[in-house]
Design a protein around this motif. Structure first.
Motif, mmCIF file in Angstrom:
data_model
loop_
_atom_site.group_PDB
_atom_site.id
_atom_site.type_symbol
_atom_site.label_atom_id
_atom_site.label_comp_id
_atom_site.label_asym_id
_atom_site.label_seq_id
_atom_site.Cartn_x
_atom_site.Cartn_y
_atom_site.Cartn_z
ATOM 1 N N ALA A 1 0.817 -1.212 0.000
ATOM 2 C CA ALA A 1 0.000 0.000 0.000
ATOM 3 C C ALA A 1 0.855 1.269 0.000
ATOM 4 O O ALA A 1 0.378 2.336 -0.349
ATOM 5 N N SER A 2 2.109 1.159 0.396
ATOM 6 C CA SER A 2 2.958 2.353 0.544
ATOM 7 C C SER A 2 3.379 2.923 -0.809
ATOM 8 O O SER A 2 4.031 2.239 -1.609
ATOM 9 N N PRO A 3 3.037 4.198 -1.092
ATOM 10 C CA PRO A 3 3.410 4.765 -2.390
ATOM 11 C C PRO A 3 4.925 4.732 -2.670
ATOM 12 O O PRO A 3 5.341 4.228 -3.725
ATOM 13 N N PRO A 4 5.768 5.227 -1.741
ATOM 14 C CA PRO A 4 7.198 5.196 -2.069
ATOM 15 C C PRO A 4 7.739 3.768 -2.238
ATOM 16 O O PRO A 4 8.633 3.539 -3.060
ATOM 17 N N ALA A 5 7.164 2.820 -1.492
ATOM 18 C CA ALA A 5 7.606 1.423 -1.680
ATOM 19 C C ALA A 5 7.221 0.941 -3.073
ATOM 20 O O ALA A 5 8.007 0.285 -3.766
ATOM 21 N N ALA B 1 17.607 4.366 2.931
ATOM 22 C CA ALA B 1 16.188 4.718 3.051
ATOM 23 C C ALA B 1 15.855 5.777 2.009
ATOM 24 O O ALA B 1 16.745 6.353 1.393
ATOM 25 N N ASP B 2 14.606 6.023 1.845
ATOM 26 C CA ASP B 2 14.000 6.998 0.930
ATOM 27 C C ASP B 2 13.952 6.440 -0.491
ATOM 28 O O ASP B 2 14.981 6.185 -1.129
ATOM 29 N N SER B 3 12.710 6.309 -0.976
ATOM 30 C CA SER B 3 12.482 5.697 -2.294
ATOM 31 C C SER B 3 13.271 6.393 -3.404
ATOM 32 O O SER B 3 13.787 5.739 -4.312
ATOM 33 N N HIS B 4 13.371 7.725 -3.322
ATOM 34 C CA HIS B 4 14.023 8.464 -4.404
ATOM 35 C C HIS B 4 15.517 8.121 -4.445
ATOM 36 O O HIS B 4 16.086 7.881 -5.517
ATOM 37 N N ALA B 5 16.121 8.093 -3.250
ATOM 38 C CA ALA B 5 17.548 7.737 -3.161
ATOM 39 C C ALA B 5 17.748 6.275 -3.587
ATOM 40 O O ALA B 5 18.718 5.946 -4.291
ATOM 41 N N LEU C 1 -0.113 14.140 0.925
ATOM 42 C CA LEU C 1 -0.799 12.884 1.240
ATOM 43 C C LEU C 1 -0.518 12.512 2.695
ATOM 44 O O LEU C 1 -1.413 12.092 3.429
ATOM 45 N N ARG C 2 0.721 12.712 3.112
ATOM 46 C CA ARG C 2 1.066 12.378 4.502
ATOM 47 C C ARG C 2 0.227 13.189 5.500
ATOM 48 O O ARG C 2 -0.128 12.709 6.575
ATOM 49 N N ALA C 3 -0.120 14.434 5.109
ATOM 50 C CA ALA C 3 -0.943 15.284 5.979
ATOM 51 C C ALA C 3 -2.309 14.627 6.229
ATOM 52 O O ALA C 3 -2.950 14.884 7.248
ATOM 53 N N THR D 1 11.066 4.666 8.148
ATOM 54 C CA THR D 1 10.112 4.742 7.040
ATOM 55 C C THR D 1 10.275 3.536 6.117
ATOM 56 O O THR D 1 11.297 2.870 6.107
ATOM 57 N N ILE D 2 9.216 3.310 5.359
ATOM 58 C CA ILE D 2 9.199 2.287 4.320
ATOM 59 C C ILE D 2 9.155 3.032 2.996
ATOM 60 O O ILE D 2 8.364 3.980 2.892
ATOM 61 N N PRO D 3 9.944 2.666 2.018
ATOM 62 C CA PRO D 3 10.797 1.494 1.896
ATOM 63 C C PRO D 3 12.200 1.726 2.468
ATOM 64 O O PRO D 3 12.632 2.854 2.673
ATOM 65 N N ASN E 1 4.493 -3.636 8.235
ATOM 66 C CA ASN E 1 3.212 -2.930 8.320
ATOM 67 C C ASN E 1 3.405 -1.583 9.015
ATOM 68 O O ASN E 1 3.606 -1.541 10.228
ATOM 69 N N PRO E 2 3.316 -0.476 8.241
ATOM 70 C CA PRO E 2 3.565 0.836 8.864
ATOM 71 C C PRO E 2 2.467 1.236 9.847
ATOM 72 O O PRO E 2 2.720 1.996 10.780
ATOM 73 N N VAL E 3 1.244 0.689 9.667
ATOM 74 C CA VAL E 3 0.165 1.037 10.602
ATOM 75 C C VAL E 3 0.456 0.418 11.974
ATOM 76 O O VAL E 3 0.220 1.025 13.016
ATOM 77 N N LEU E 4 1.042 -0.791 11.968
ATOM 78 C CA LEU E 4 1.423 -1.433 13.238
ATOM 79 C C LEU E 4 2.803 -0.978 13.703
ATOM 80 O O LEU E 4 3.325 -1.446 14.701
ATOM 81 N N ARG E 5 3.429 -0.086 12.906
ATOM 82 C CA ARG E 5 4.739 0.506 13.210
ATOM 83 C C ARG E 5 5.831 -0.567 13.342
ATOM 84 O O ARG E 5 6.699 -0.492 14.204
ATOM 85 N N GLU E 6 5.743 -1.581 12.450
ATOM 86 C CA GLU E 6 6.768 -2.628 12.489
ATOM 87 C C GLU E 6 8.152 -2.080 12.147
ATOM 88 O O GLU E 6 9.163 -2.697 12.474
HETATM 89 N N1 LIG Z 1 10.421 10.199 1.524
HETATM 90 C C1 LIG Z 1 10.220 8.836 1.952
HETATM 91 C C2 LIG Z 1 8.854 8.691 2.578
HETATM 92 C C3 LIG Z 1 8.650 7.300 3.160
HETATM 93 C C4 LIG Z 1 7.435 7.222 4.062
HETATM 94 O O1 LIG Z 1 7.089 8.192 4.744
HETATM 95 N N2 LIG Z 1 6.817 6.031 4.075
HETATM 96 C C5 LIG Z 1 5.679 5.833 4.947
HETATM 97 C C6 LIG Z 1 4.832 4.665 4.467
HETATM 98 S S1 LIG Z 1 3.969 5.113 3.017
HETATM 99 C C7 LIG Z 1 6.174 5.510 6.319
HETATM 100 O O2 LIG Z 1 7.041 4.688 6.480
HETATM 101 N N3 LIG Z 1 5.624 6.182 7.323
HETATM 102 C C8 LIG Z 1 5.966 5.967 8.681
HETATM 103 C C9 LIG Z 1 6.431 7.227 9.342
HETATM 104 O O3 LIG Z 1 6.512 8.278 8.693
HETATM 105 O O4 LIG Z 1 6.730 7.162 10.521
HETATM 106 C C10 LIG Z 1 10.402 7.889 0.765
HETATM 107 O O5 LIG Z 1 10.244 8.335 -0.373
HETATM 108 O O6 LIG Z 1 10.756 6.721 0.979
#
Ligand SMILES: N[C@@H](CCC(=O)N[C@@H](CS)C(=O)NCC(=O)O)C(=O)O
Length: 232
Positions: free
Chosen positions: A10-14, A66-70, A113-115, A54-56, A35-40
């Motif tokens: 479900a994660s866009p950057p992943a 970390a960070d999808s762009h990197a 979206l994060r907002a 963060t994921i991915p 699972n980011p909702v369960l904060r794994e």
């Molecule tokens: N800029 C980061 C954003 C990653 C991100 O925020 N992923 C979300 C899941 S969609 C996440 O892990 N959120 C948990 C948090 O921010 O603590 C990327 O592109 O990888």
């Protein structure tokens, strides 16, 4: 140690990284769910490797990123073959434009979206505010302008900027649909991207899962808030 991509469908950057892995055919990278909702991703083992939690996250055993762009830039530089050169060309101006679009995804589109995501996950949001919607539509307007001279976000061919932006858009359209009349180029771009194999395989279903999940959580919060008020 084999390389591992920590991800959630479900994660866009992943999803952006998963689509690139698919395009590059990197079968040796194991894809492991968190699972980011369960904060794994808060597990000490993971946090040590990615303090952003963060994921991915890419884990090569002796190297973590970390960070999808990197991650996308790293994977392309490491594994890209000549046939992938259009995804991130060496020409410095072309690359600079792609980088700018990646930063737009990272700093603007995904942040808007994060907002919505952050208060939804902690049960504080029952519906999106007008300001949230306005900010997302304002980002759509910027994307429409990016498409004024090109078919894709940074050039006339698909680059990693498109992978990044379409991954965020696949969630956003479920929350704030693209107004086709106001944003015809964005709408066409989104349709074109959705015809690709990697969007069909990875992005469309993941985006729907994400936006459906967010809407369900908001409904849930609304239900419990109404129940609480009616008991008072
Ligand atoms: N800029 C980061 C954003 C990653 C991100 O925020 N992923 C979300 C899941 S969609 C996440 O892990 N959120 C948990 C948090 O921010 O603590 C990327 O592109 O990888």
């Amino acid at each position: 140690m084999p390389a591992i991509l920590y991800k959630a469908n479900a994660s866009p950057p992943a999803r952006a990284v998963m689509m690139l892995i698919d395009i590059l055919g990197l079968k040796h990278i194991e894809q492991r769910n968190l699972n980011p909702v369960l904060r794994e991703q808060d597990e000490p083992e993971i946090k040590k490797k990615n303090p952003m939690r963060t994921i991915p996250m890419l884990d090569e055993g002796d190297f973590w990123l970390a960070d999808s762009h990197a991650i996308m830039i790293y994977l392309l530089e490491k594994y890209g073959k000549p046939e992938h050169s259009q995804l991130y060309p060496v020409d410095s101006r072309k690359r600079a434009t792609i980088n700018q679009r990646l930063f737009f995804d990272c700093g603007v589109l995904f942040e808007r979206l994060r907002a919505v995501m952050a208060p939804t996950y902690i049960g504080r949001l029952t519906e999106m505010s007008k300001a949230m919607i306005r900010n997302i539509v304002d980002a759509y307007s910027t994307l429409e302008d990016y498409l004024s001279e090109n078919l894709y976000m940074a050039s006339d061919v698909v680059t990693i900027a498109d992978l990044s932006l379409v991954s965020t858009m696949a969630t956003l359209v479920g929350l704030v649909p693209i107004d086709e009349k106001r944003f015809p180029k964005l709408s066409q771009w989104y349709d074109n991207m959705n015809k690709t194999d990697y969007c069909k395989k990875i992005n469309i279903s993941g985006g729907k899962e994400h936006s459906d999940g967010l809407k369900a959580m908001m409904e849930n919060t609304k239900y419990y808030q109404q129940r609480k008020t009616s008991k008072l």
